[in-house]
Write an enzyme that holds these catalytic residues in place. Structure first.
Site, PDB file in Angstrom:
ATOM      1  N   SER A  77       0.823  -1.210   0.000  1.00  0.00           N
ATOM      2  CA  SER A  77       0.000   0.000   0.000  1.00  0.00           C
ATOM      3  C   SER A  77       0.854   1.256   0.000  1.00  0.00           C
ATOM      4  O   SER A  77       0.325   2.351  -0.205  1.00  0.00           O
ATOM      5  CB  SER A  77      -0.871   0.040   1.254  1.00  0.00           C
ATOM      6  OG  SER A  77      -1.643  -1.114   1.358  1.00  0.00           O
ATOM      7  N   HIS A 134      -1.904  -2.812  -6.762  1.00  0.00           N
ATOM      8  CA  HIS A 134      -2.498  -2.463  -5.469  1.00  0.00           C
ATOM      9  C   HIS A 134      -4.016  -2.585  -5.531  1.00  0.00           C
ATOM     10  O   HIS A 134      -4.690  -1.746  -6.122  1.00  0.00           O
ATOM     11  CB  HIS A 134      -2.051  -1.039  -5.078  1.00  0.00           C
ATOM     12  CG  HIS A 134      -2.538  -0.619  -3.738  1.00  0.00           C
ATOM     13  ND1 HIS A 134      -2.944   0.654  -3.452  1.00  0.00           N
ATOM     14  CD2 HIS A 134      -2.708  -1.330  -2.598  1.00  0.00           C
ATOM     15  CE1 HIS A 134      -3.330   0.711  -2.198  1.00  0.00           C
ATOM     16  NE2 HIS A 134      -3.199  -0.475  -1.659  1.00  0.00           N
ATOM     17  N   GLU A 157      -4.610  -0.079  -8.508  1.00  0.00           N
ATOM     18  CA  GLU A 157      -3.551   0.879  -8.847  1.00  0.00           C
ATOM     19  C   GLU A 157      -2.357   0.074  -9.365  1.00  0.00           C
ATOM     20  O   GLU A 157      -1.903  -0.853  -8.697  1.00  0.00           O
ATOM     21  CB  GLU A 157      -3.115   1.684  -7.618  1.00  0.00           C
ATOM     22  CG  GLU A 157      -4.047   2.801  -7.236  1.00  0.00           C
ATOM     23  CD  GLU A 157      -3.550   3.606  -6.023  1.00  0.00           C
ATOM     24  OE1 GLU A 157      -3.825   4.812  -5.965  1.00  0.00           O
ATOM     25  OE2 GLU A 157      -2.899   3.039  -5.130  1.00  0.00           O
ATOM     26  N   ASN A 210      -4.357   5.940  -1.200  1.00  0.00           N
ATOM     27  CA  ASN A 210      -4.058   5.940   0.239  1.00  0.00           C
ATOM     28  C   ASN A 210      -3.482   7.265   0.715  1.00  0.00           C
ATOM     29  O   ASN A 210      -3.709   7.675   1.848  1.00  0.00           O
ATOM     30  CB  ASN A 210      -3.091   4.802   0.584  1.00  0.00           C
ATOM     31  CG  ASN A 210      -3.824   3.477   0.661  1.00  0.00           C
ATOM     32  OD1 ASN A 210      -5.045   3.453   0.737  1.00  0.00           O
ATOM     33  ND2 ASN A 210      -3.087   2.394   0.632  1.00  0.00           N
TER      34      ASN A 210
HETATM   35  P1  NAD Z   1      -3.301  -9.604   6.560  1.00  0.00           P
HETATM   36  O1  NAD Z   1      -2.640  -9.340   7.865  1.00  0.00           O
HETATM   37  O2  NAD Z   1      -4.782  -9.708   6.504  1.00  0.00           O
HETATM   38  O3  NAD Z   1      -2.708 -10.955   5.893  1.00  0.00           O
HETATM   39  C1  NAD Z   1      -1.341 -11.193   5.715  1.00  0.00           C
HETATM   40  C2  NAD Z   1      -1.147 -12.698   5.489  1.00  0.00           C
HETATM   41  O4  NAD Z   1       0.239 -12.910   5.195  1.00  0.00           O
HETATM   42  C3  NAD Z   1      -1.464 -13.537   6.740  1.00  0.00           C
HETATM   43  O5  NAD Z   1      -2.326 -14.618   6.367  1.00  0.00           O
HETATM   44  C4  NAD Z   1      -0.105 -14.043   7.190  1.00  0.00           C
HETATM   45  O6  NAD Z   1      -0.142 -15.318   7.819  1.00  0.00           O
HETATM   46  C5  NAD Z   1       0.650 -14.085   5.861  1.00  0.00           C
HETATM   47  N1  NAD Z   1       2.096 -14.092   5.991  1.00  0.00           N
HETATM   48  C6  NAD Z   1       2.869 -13.467   6.928  1.00  0.00           C
HETATM   49  N2  NAD Z   1       4.174 -13.730   6.695  1.00  0.00           N
HETATM   50  C7  NAD Z   1       4.213 -14.551   5.610  1.00  0.00           C
HETATM   51  C8  NAD Z   1       5.271 -15.181   4.902  1.00  0.00           C
HETATM   52  N3  NAD Z   1       6.539 -15.035   5.272  1.00  0.00           N
HETATM   53  N4  NAD Z   1       4.954 -15.962   3.831  1.00  0.00           N
HETATM   54  C9  NAD Z   1       3.659 -16.149   3.464  1.00  0.00           C
HETATM   55  N5  NAD Z   1       2.622 -15.578   4.103  1.00  0.00           N
HETATM   56  C10 NAD Z   1       2.901 -14.784   5.162  1.00  0.00           C
HETATM   57  O7  NAD Z   1      -2.752  -8.475   5.564  1.00  0.00           O
HETATM   58  P2  NAD Z   1      -3.526  -7.698   4.382  1.00  0.00           P
HETATM   59  O8  NAD Z   1      -4.442  -6.700   4.980  1.00  0.00           O
HETATM   60  O9  NAD Z   1      -4.035  -8.689   3.390  1.00  0.00           O
HETATM   61  O10 NAD Z   1      -2.295  -6.873   3.774  1.00  0.00           O
HETATM   62  C11 NAD Z   1      -1.326  -7.520   2.967  1.00  0.00           C
HETATM   63  C12 NAD Z   1      -0.693  -6.488   2.065  1.00  0.00           C
HETATM   64  O11 NAD Z   1      -1.710  -5.885   1.267  1.00  0.00           O
HETATM   65  C13 NAD Z   1       0.005  -5.334   2.807  1.00  0.00           C
HETATM   66  O12 NAD Z   1       1.116  -4.937   2.070  1.00  0.00           O
HETATM   67  C14 NAD Z   1      -1.062  -4.250   2.823  1.00  0.00           C
HETATM   68  O13 NAD Z   1      -0.502  -2.959   2.927  1.00  0.00           O
HETATM   69  C15 NAD Z   1      -1.700  -4.476   1.466  1.00  0.00           C
HETATM   70  N6  NAD Z   1      -3.073  -4.009   1.327  1.00  0.00           N
HETATM   71  C16 NAD Z   1      -3.957  -4.127   2.361  1.00  0.00           C
HETATM   72  C17 NAD Z   1      -5.239  -3.623   2.187  1.00  0.00           C
HETATM   73  C18 NAD Z   1      -6.259  -3.710   3.306  1.00  0.00           C
HETATM   74  O14 NAD Z   1      -7.251  -2.971   3.227  1.00  0.00           O
HETATM   75  N7  NAD Z   1      -6.091  -4.563   4.302  1.00  0.00           N
HETATM   76  C19 NAD Z   1      -5.631  -3.065   0.952  1.00  0.00           C
HETATM   77  C20 NAD Z   1      -4.706  -3.007  -0.085  1.00  0.00           C
HETATM   78  C21 NAD Z   1      -3.424  -3.474   0.118  1.00  0.00           C
END
Ligand code: NAD
Length: 282
Positions: free
Chosen positions: A119, A140, A152, A190
């Site tokens: 993000s 993104h 994005e 964002n």
């Molecule tokens: P989340 O915390 O919901 O999920 C992350 C997942 O990654 C978990 O299931 C965890 O077990 C796994 N994980 C951790 N370490 C790992 C590894 N070494 N290998 C494989 N899996 C691993 O996170 P999220 O909200 O899905 O965010 C993930 C990414 O997406 C971040 O970079 C975030 O900034 C981005 N993002 C999030 C959103 C949102 O609204 N939550 C929106 C767009 C982008």
């Protein structure tokens, strides 16, 4: 280039959403996470979302079964070898994402494209972790992934035109609208939107503030589907905090400083919907 098999690293909020959308669009998905429990959680989310679509008549039971049949799970990166496109969706930490890219680098096909769902982190800096940085790009997605049209697309300095075109086509294959934005902290959405959510925590910390009133005022006054605190719970307070911290560190601009109450809630483990408690209880 049409992508037949993708690998998703991280089966959390966004990884499971991307898996659902891709599998529904006919793409084979290998979903990778660190444990069977994390994989099960992601797959359960996909199943219950698809069940809801069947219940409201948007998806047939046959198409649901076909979509679920296209998703396989893996707790090792080795299982990702067949993927033509890999999308990394692990927590927002440069060190973690960089370490994963270095691990994936020797395993994946030389033609595979690697995308990150970051993000806020620099695509150019992440690309530098790979031996073929021209095949790296930002894709993104937004939460909830199945419902939000935008992706994005963020090029690093090293990203090739071919990589850019391939992910644009893939986003369209998923029924999404790709918009290419500059590689700058928080990109476009964002950078503009998250400071508004962060500000809601400053307001909430003021004497007598009530989360429902803040959310109702913003939802009605700005025509938002949800108020900023409910949206923050949906995104994940940990995610909101790390993205605000990332934008703040990269820009050095105090207008992006995270609200102290947001930090407190995250320190308590109140991450929002995904942990059962955030600003609200679930
Ligand atoms: P989340 O915390 O919901 O999920 C992350 C997942 O990654 C978990 O299931 C965890 O077990 C796994 N994980 C951790 N370490 C790992 C590894 N070494 N290998 C494989 N899996 C691993 O996170 P999220 O909200 O899905 O965010 C993930 C990414 O997406 C971040 O970079 C975030 O900034 C981005 N993002 C999030 C959103 C949102 O609204 N939550 C929106 C767009 C982008």
């Amino acid at each position: 280039m049409s992508v037949r098999t993708i690998g998703i690293i991280g089966a959390g909020t966004t990884g499971s959403g991307i898996a659902q959308v891709a599998a529904t669009a006919g793409v084979a998905v290998i979903l990778a996470d660190i444990s069977e429990a994390a994989l099960d959680k992601g797959l359960t989310t996909v199943m219950s979302n698809l069940d809801r679509l069947v219940a409201n008549g948007t998806l047939s039971a046959k198409d649901k079964d076909a979509a679920l049949g296209r998703i396989s799970g893996s707790v090792s990166y080795d299982g990702l070898r067949p993927a033509g496109l890999l999308i990394e969706a692990v927590p927002e930490s440069f060190a973690l994402k960089a370490a994963i890219l270095r691990q994936l680098d020797p395993l994946i096909s030389p033609n595979a494209i690697v995308a990150t769902n970051t993000s806020s982190l620099s695509i150019t800096r992440l690309a530098a972790e790979l031996s073929r940085p021209e095949r790296f790009i930002g894709m993104h997605f937004f939460t909830p992934v199945p419902a939000v049209a935008l992706v994005e697309i963020v090029r690093g300095l090293q990203t090739s035109d071919r990589t850019h075109e391939a992910v644009e086509t893939f986003a369209e294959q998923l029924g999404k609208t790709p918009i290419t934005v500059r590689n700058s902290p928080g990109f476009v959405v964002n950078r503009i939107f998250l400071p508004m959510l962060n500000e809601a925590f400053f307001v909430l910390a003021e004497d007598g503030a009530d989360p429902n009133s803040i959310d109702s005022a913003m939802a009605l006054g700005c025509n938002l589907p949800k108020g900023p605190l409910a949206l923050a719970d949906l995104i994940g307070l940990d995610v909101l905090l790390s993205v605000m911290q990332g934008i703040h560190e990269e820009t050095g601009d105090s207008k992006y400083r995270p609200a102290p109450l947001l930090k407190e809630l995250v320190a308590a483990g109140y991450f929002g919907r995904k942990s059962g408690r955030g600003v609200y209880r679930y």
